[in-house]
Design a protein around this motif. Structure first.
Motif, PDB file in Angstrom:
ATOM      1  N   LYS A  16       0.830  -1.201   0.000  1.00 22.24           N
ATOM      2  CA  LYS A  16       0.000   0.000   0.000  1.00 22.24           C
ATOM      3  C   LYS A  16       0.868   1.256   0.000  1.00 22.24           C
ATOM      4  O   LYS A  16       1.980   1.252   0.522  1.00 22.24           O
ATOM      5  N   THR A  17       0.345   2.328  -0.562  1.00 27.49           N
ATOM      6  CA  THR A  17       0.994   3.628  -0.518  1.00 27.49           C
ATOM      7  C   THR A  17       1.366   3.953   0.923  1.00 27.49           C
ATOM      8  O   THR A  17       0.550   3.783   1.821  1.00 27.49           O
ATOM      9  N   GLY A  18       2.574   4.393   1.140  1.00 30.16           N
ATOM     10  CA  GLY A  18       3.038   4.752   2.482  1.00 30.16           C
ATOM     11  C   GLY A  18       3.674   3.611   3.257  1.00 30.16           C
ATOM     12  O   GLY A  18       4.159   3.803   4.366  1.00 30.16           O
ATOM     13  N   SER A  19       3.688   2.410   2.704  1.00 34.43           N
ATOM     14  CA  SER A  19       4.285   1.269   3.404  1.00 34.43           C
ATOM     15  C   SER A  19       5.792   1.446   3.552  1.00 34.43           C
ATOM     16  O   SER A  19       6.460   1.967   2.655  1.00 34.43           O
ATOM     17  N   LYS A  62       9.302  -0.435   6.110  1.00 31.24           N
ATOM     18  CA  LYS A  62       9.642  -1.626   6.886  1.00 31.24           C
ATOM     19  C   LYS A  62       9.079  -1.555   8.304  1.00 31.24           C
ATOM     20  O   LYS A  62       9.103  -2.527   9.031  1.00 31.24           O
ATOM     21  N   TRP A  63       8.539  -0.399   8.719  1.00 27.25           N
ATOM     22  CA  TRP A  63       7.982  -0.234  10.060  1.00 27.25           C
ATOM     23  C   TRP A  63       6.462  -0.320  10.103  1.00 27.25           C
ATOM     24  O   TRP A  63       5.864  -0.487  11.138  1.00 27.25           O
ATOM     25  N   TRP A  64       5.798  -0.181   8.957  1.00 30.10           N
ATOM     26  CA  TRP A  64       4.345  -0.294   8.845  1.00 30.10           C
ATOM     27  C   TRP A  64       4.042  -0.672   7.409  1.00 30.10           C
ATOM     28  O   TRP A  64       4.609  -0.094   6.475  1.00 30.10           O
ATOM     29  N   CYS A  65       3.140  -1.621   7.206  1.00 35.71           N
ATOM     30  CA  CYS A  65       2.821  -1.964   5.819  1.00 35.71           C
ATOM     31  C   CYS A  65       1.407  -2.479   5.667  1.00 35.71           C
ATOM     32  O   CYS A  65       0.823  -3.027   6.587  1.00 35.71           O
ATOM     33  N   GLY A  66       0.894  -2.255   4.467  1.00 37.23           N
ATOM     34  CA  GLY A  66      -0.355  -2.832   4.012  1.00 37.23           C
ATOM     35  C   GLY A  66      -0.026  -3.668   2.788  1.00 37.23           C
ATOM     36  O   GLY A  66       0.678  -3.204   1.892  1.00 37.23           O
ATOM     37  N   ILE A  67      -0.499  -4.891   2.740  1.00 37.87           N
ATOM     38  CA  ILE A  67      -0.199  -5.811   1.642  1.00 37.87           C
ATOM     39  C   ILE A  67      -1.500  -6.183   0.954  1.00 37.87           C
ATOM     40  O   ILE A  67      -2.508  -6.479   1.608  1.00 37.87           O
ATOM     41  N   GLN A  68      -1.489  -6.193  -0.385  1.00 35.79           N
ATOM     42  CA  GLN A  68      -2.648  -6.631  -1.149  1.00 35.79           C
ATOM     43  C   GLN A  68      -2.232  -7.781  -2.059  1.00 35.79           C
ATOM     44  O   GLN A  68      -1.237  -7.686  -2.769  1.00 35.79           O
ATOM     45  N   VAL A 128       9.684  -4.147   0.031  1.00 37.97           N
ATOM     46  CA  VAL A 128       8.701  -3.101   0.299  1.00 37.97           C
ATOM     47  C   VAL A 128       8.889  -1.988  -0.743  1.00 37.97           C
ATOM     48  O   VAL A 128       9.789  -1.169  -0.642  1.00 37.97           O
ATOM     49  N   ARG A 129       8.030  -2.045  -1.766  1.00 38.87           N
ATOM     50  CA  ARG A 129       8.004  -1.039  -2.830  1.00 38.87           C
ATOM     51  C   ARG A 129       6.543  -0.651  -3.019  1.00 38.87           C
ATOM     52  O   ARG A 129       5.824  -1.303  -3.769  1.00 38.87           O
ATOM     53  N   PRO A 130       6.072   0.406  -2.345  1.00 37.09           N
ATOM     54  CA  PRO A 130       4.666   0.787  -2.432  1.00 37.09           C
ATOM     55  C   PRO A 130       4.219   1.035  -3.868  1.00 37.09           C
ATOM     56  O   PRO A 130       4.972   1.526  -4.703  1.00 37.09           O
ATOM     57  N   ASP A 131       2.967   0.681  -4.136  1.00 36.03           N
ATOM     58  CA  ASP A 131       2.298   0.933  -5.414  1.00 36.03           C
ATOM     59  C   ASP A 131       2.913   0.202  -6.595  1.00 36.03           C
ATOM     60  O   ASP A 131       2.768   0.630  -7.740  1.00 36.03           O
ATOM     61  N   VAL A 132       3.606  -0.899  -6.356  1.00 34.13           N
ATOM     62  CA  VAL A 132       4.206  -1.695  -7.431  1.00 34.13           C
ATOM     63  C   VAL A 132       3.715  -3.131  -7.285  1.00 34.13           C
ATOM     64  O   VAL A 132       3.951  -3.757  -6.250  1.00 34.13           O
ATOM     65  N   ALA A 133       3.025  -3.652  -8.306  1.00 33.89           N
ATOM     66  CA  ALA A 133       2.610  -5.062  -8.288  1.00 33.89           C
ATOM     67  C   ALA A 133       3.844  -5.915  -8.564  1.00 33.89           C
ATOM     68  O   ALA A 133       4.549  -5.704  -9.540  1.00 33.89           O
TER      69      ALA A 133
END
Length: 91
Positions: A6-9, A11-17, A76-81
């Motif tokens: 997720k945007t803003g992820s 290594k200290w906080w993350c959202g995974i889809q 951890v690379r936000p907004d990258v599938a």
């Protein structure tokens, strides 16, 4: 089956889809040192890990039929599938 952060992820906080999966996802887990920890699902279909332990590490993804897939780690690379190289069996 790709996955993305997720945007803003960080290594200290993350959202995974998890996207592009054949079967409904029941419960992804991250595997930080000391064992697996289940992620909580949000209304926007991201799974959040608020304390960050394990972000970028190995994932275990289960479908509603009980099949479990393991992904060694997704950077951890936000907004990258990102491809995982795994897929559930057809049910």
């Amino acid at each position: 089956m790709p996955s993305g952060y997720k945007t803003g992820s960080t290594k200290w906080w993350c959202g995974i889809q998890v996207i592009g999966h054949r079967n409904p996802v029941a419960a992804p887990e991250v595997r930080p040192v000391g064992g697996c920890r289940r992620l909580s699902r949000t209304d926007c279909n991201y799974f959040l890990f608020a304390d960050g332990t394990g972000c970028g590490g190995a994932l275990r993804i289960a479908d509603i039929y009980g099949e479990q897939l393991t992904v060694d780690g997704i950077v951890v690379r936000p907004d990258v599938a990102q491809p995982t190289g795994v897929q559930f069996a057809r049910h």
